[in-house]
Design an enzyme around this catalytic site. Structure first.
Site, mmCIF file in Angstrom:
data_model
loop_
_atom_site.group_PDB
_atom_site.id
_atom_site.type_symbol
_atom_site.label_atom_id
_atom_site.label_comp_id
_atom_site.label_asym_id
_atom_site.label_seq_id
_atom_site.Cartn_x
_atom_site.Cartn_y
_atom_site.Cartn_z
ATOM 1 N N GLU A 502 0.651 -1.138 0.173
ATOM 2 C CA GLU A 502 0.213 -0.240 0.156
ATOM 3 C C GLU A 502 1.205 1.177 -0.140
ATOM 4 O OE1 GLU A 502 -3.574 2.226 0.482
ATOM 5 O OE2 GLU A 502 -3.485 0.527 -0.498
ATOM 6 N N THR A 676 -12.187 8.460 -11.567
ATOM 7 C CA THR A 676 -11.619 8.129 -10.909
ATOM 8 C C THR A 676 -11.709 6.472 -10.219
ATOM 9 O OG1 THR A 676 -9.981 8.914 -9.153
ATOM 10 C CG2 THR A 676 -12.665 8.995 -8.778
#
Length: 699
Positions: A502, A676
């Site tokens: 991440e 997005t």
């Protein structure tokens, strides 16, 4: 994309004027700041309205207005004008739906018979074969069957969807290991179903589209006395409905459904649902400044202030709603959608953030909170929607804002790793004059593709370079795009699963080098990073530059790197980007599947799939893939798994994989813009009240 709340809340930033000739310079300005990119030394003046790049100013067909249909409701007078009517209609539909289920002899959790189990067995057999073949040489494959690879992506989607359809149907979140779903609000929002709808259309999965559409028509209601996140509801649900409407009309041969609404000829279910939701969401804009509240109550259409950060919202979330509301305004002719969404951009820009870099928190009073600067979580979508608003409507104000912000990113946020000179997109938690932290969220990996999209408008690079508007600035943008893409790819190569963490930190010089340090105005244009030697597994060279921390090793099936690979392949035609995507896809297939083994087979811990010696000498494990899950730790094999299929796995990640492996003329970039959440809208020319109604203040 989803955001995590920042750990710091620094003070309010100072501001610096933005010069009219910010891009134009053949040498460094007197104050030492790079006035232009400073690599080619060529002047690069901003485009004016009559000098828009020809490849961004094509003549787009005017879209039909949905309100021209005779049954369209009159112009609304406020965000809550139709609430009572919708409540009664919704209650009626709910009661009829319950009666239908009861009379049909079905239960709410009835299993849906699908071919997913057979597809899962085939996919599992293929995945096990990957264990024996080893990594393929990127870019050295000949006669690759990309259609077959694309079909593998479709197989992964079918298995994922059918598992959800069987065990979690109608729920907003799904746990593929526990085989159960949960709601984000009581009653649910249809997040997974609506979000994945256009992916199924693109993949031509007609029967699944029909089932999803039936559920949307009969079960999905928005008249709930519950709070939703304004941003998530807009990009995922509103965007998903609008994209489904567009695909069903522009590409009727993709997952064709013969009748729009059975028994209601002429109605458009997706637009009806979209306008119902949008009218409820508009209450979020009823703030002092017009900057939306973080949440909104669907039943009352009243904005809800964030309970965190003193009521401030994410700047990215507040400024990444415009593509959706502008397209809805174009379809319906209702200018209120457009005006309220665009007002946010004016409020943000009027604060004259220094060098176009905006702090990541903004309050509904219209003022920034803190100074933290990042293009990752809480910040990235602001920059993404600047260039995409320009591509959507060709309005030069957003190209101006994008150019300024990209220059600010170059000057203040780009740095380089110590050994291999990897290009890093860092952060400044304490503002422009604070320390540069060499930390990259995975969410920041949308930027390489977005930069290339801004440089070319989505055209093939060879065609874009023929434009009279092409200059050294665009060459430099493409260089930056390619170098950042390499860094994002490196974060995948560095883990044992081949799936990125991440967050990644990098080893840099102290203080970190900036682009000012690496280049001078007379420097030749060339890459600076070393090649990534994938055969060398030692923790030296470029691998030593990447620092993984235990708390950051989770992989949430994120799409940003795949998105950038998709853009860069479509634009440059470089097959390496496709091969990188294929390697990432195989890693997802190897390490994230949820497998059901045949009942007669007793699984032995000694026969882990990670044990290459046993897997090569033993027969394949008999079973089937029933879904895919995110990982708690992507740097061990077998990985430590979470029990969650992220919504964007279906709606974004697999969609971009599918498009990456498709031919370039399938949904061409130059005709579309993706929000997005990877929902696609057409580009169009604004007209009448549907156009930018403000001007930037002098810098």
């Amino acid at each position: 994309m989803s955001y995590s709340f920042p750990q710091t809340n620094p003070s309010f930033p100072s501001q610096h004027p933005y010069g009219d000739n910010y891009w134009r310079a053949a040498s460094r300005s007197p104050n030492g700041r790079l006035p232009g990119y400073g690599l080619s030394g060529q002047p690069t003046g901003l485009p004016t309205p009559n000098r828009l790049s020809p490849f961004l100013n094509n003549n787009r067909a005017t879209l039909p207005l949905y309100k021209d249909k005779p049954y369209f409701a009159p112009k609304r007078t406020g965000p809550r004008s139709k609430r009572r009517q919708t409540l009664y209609c919704g209650l009626t539909i709910f009661i009829l739906t319950v009666l239908w289920y009861c009379l049909s002899g079905l239960t709410w959790n009835s299993e849906v018979k699908t071919p997913g189990s057979a597809k899962g067995a085939e996919l599992w057999e293929w995945v096990q074969s990957l264990e024996k073949e080893g990594l393929e040489k990127s870019g050295k494959q000949k006669n690759v069957d990309w259609d077959a690879r694309r079909e593998k992506v479709k197989d992964a989607f079918i298995v994922s969807w059918d598992g959800y359809e069987k065990y979690g149907w109608g729920f907003d979140e799904f746990s593929p290991i526990a085989k159960k779903g949960t709601h984000m609000i009581p009653g649910g929002m249809g997040y997974i179903i609506v979000d994945a709808l256009d992916t199924m259309m693109i993949m031509n999965l007609t029967s699944r589209v029909q089932h999803a559409r039936d559920w949307i028509q009969n079960s999905l209601q928005y008249n709930q006395d519950s709070q939703v996140n304004t941003y998530e509801a807009t990009i995922r649900i509103l965007g998903g409905l609008l994209s489904a409407h567009y695909l069903s009309t522009r590409y009727p041969n993709l997952a064709p459904i013969s009748d729009d609404d059975t028994g209601s000829p002429g109605e458009d279910l997706y637009i009806e649902k979209a306008t119902d939701l949008a009218d409820r969401l508009l209450g979020a804009f009823d703030s002092q400044s017009g900057v939306p509240f973080a949440g909104v109550n669907l039943n009352t259409s009243e904005g809800v202030t964030s309970q965190l950060n003193g009521g401030a919202s994410s700047t990215a979330e507040s400024t990444a709603l415009q593509l959706e509301f502008k397209y809805l305004a174009k379809l319906t002719g209702e200018s209120e959608y457009w005006q309220l969404a665009e007002k946010v951009m004016q409020v943000v820009d009027d604060q004259k953030a220094e060098d176009g870099l905006v702090p990541i928190s903004i309050h509904p009073d219209g003022k920034f909170r803190g100074e933290s600067l990042t293009v990752g979580s809480w910040g990235g979508s602001y920059y993404e929607y600047l260039i995409k608003q320009y591509l959507q409507t060709s309005e030069p104000i957003y190209k101006d804002m994008w150019d300024q912000s990209l220059m600010g990113i170059r000057e203040h946020l780009i740095t380089y790793s110590k050994s291999a000179q990897l290009t890093i997109l860092g952060e400044r938690p304490d503002g422009i004059r604070g320390s540069l932290i060499p930390k990259m969220d995975h969410t920041a990996c949308f930027l390489p593709g977005t930069i290339s999209l801004g440089a070319t408008g989505g055209l093939p690079l060879s065609d874009a370079k023929k434009s009279p508007e092409w200059s050294g600035r665009q060459d430099e943008e493409m260089l930056l795009s390619n170098e950042l893409m390499k860094t994002c790819w490196a974060t995948y190569l560095t883990t044992k699963t081949g799936l990125a963490p991440e967050i990644a930190f990098f080893e840099t010089d102290q203080p970190p080098k900036t682009m000012t340090d690496m280049y001078s105005p007379s420097s030749p244009l060339k890459p600076v990073s070393q090649s990534l030697d994938t055969e060398d597994k030692s923790q030296s060279g470029w691998r030593s530059d990447i620092q993984l921390q235990s708390m950051d090793l989770h992989n949430l099936q994120r799409p940003e790197t795949i998105e950038s690979l998709f853009y860069l392949y479509r634009i440059t035609g470089n097959g390496t980007y496709r091969e990188w995507g294929w390697e990432i896809f195989k890693s997802f297939m190897k390490h994230t599947p949820v497998v059901e083994y045949d009942n007669h087979y007793r699984f032995s811990p000694q026969r882990k799939r990670s044990d290459s010696s046993s897997s090569s000498s033993s027969s394949p494990l008999s079973g089937r893939i029933v879904g895919f899950t995110s990982l708690d730790n992507a740097n061990i094999v077998p990985p430590l798994r979470q029990d969650n299929m992220e919504g964007h796995w279906l709606s974004v990640t697999l969609k971009y994989f599918y498009l990456l492996f498709s031919e370039r003329d399938f949904i061409p970039l130059e005709d579309h813009v993706f929000n997005t959440e990877a929902h696609l809208f057409p580009r169009f020319q604004p007209s009448g009240e549907l156009r930018t109604g403000w001007k930037r203040q002098e810098r």
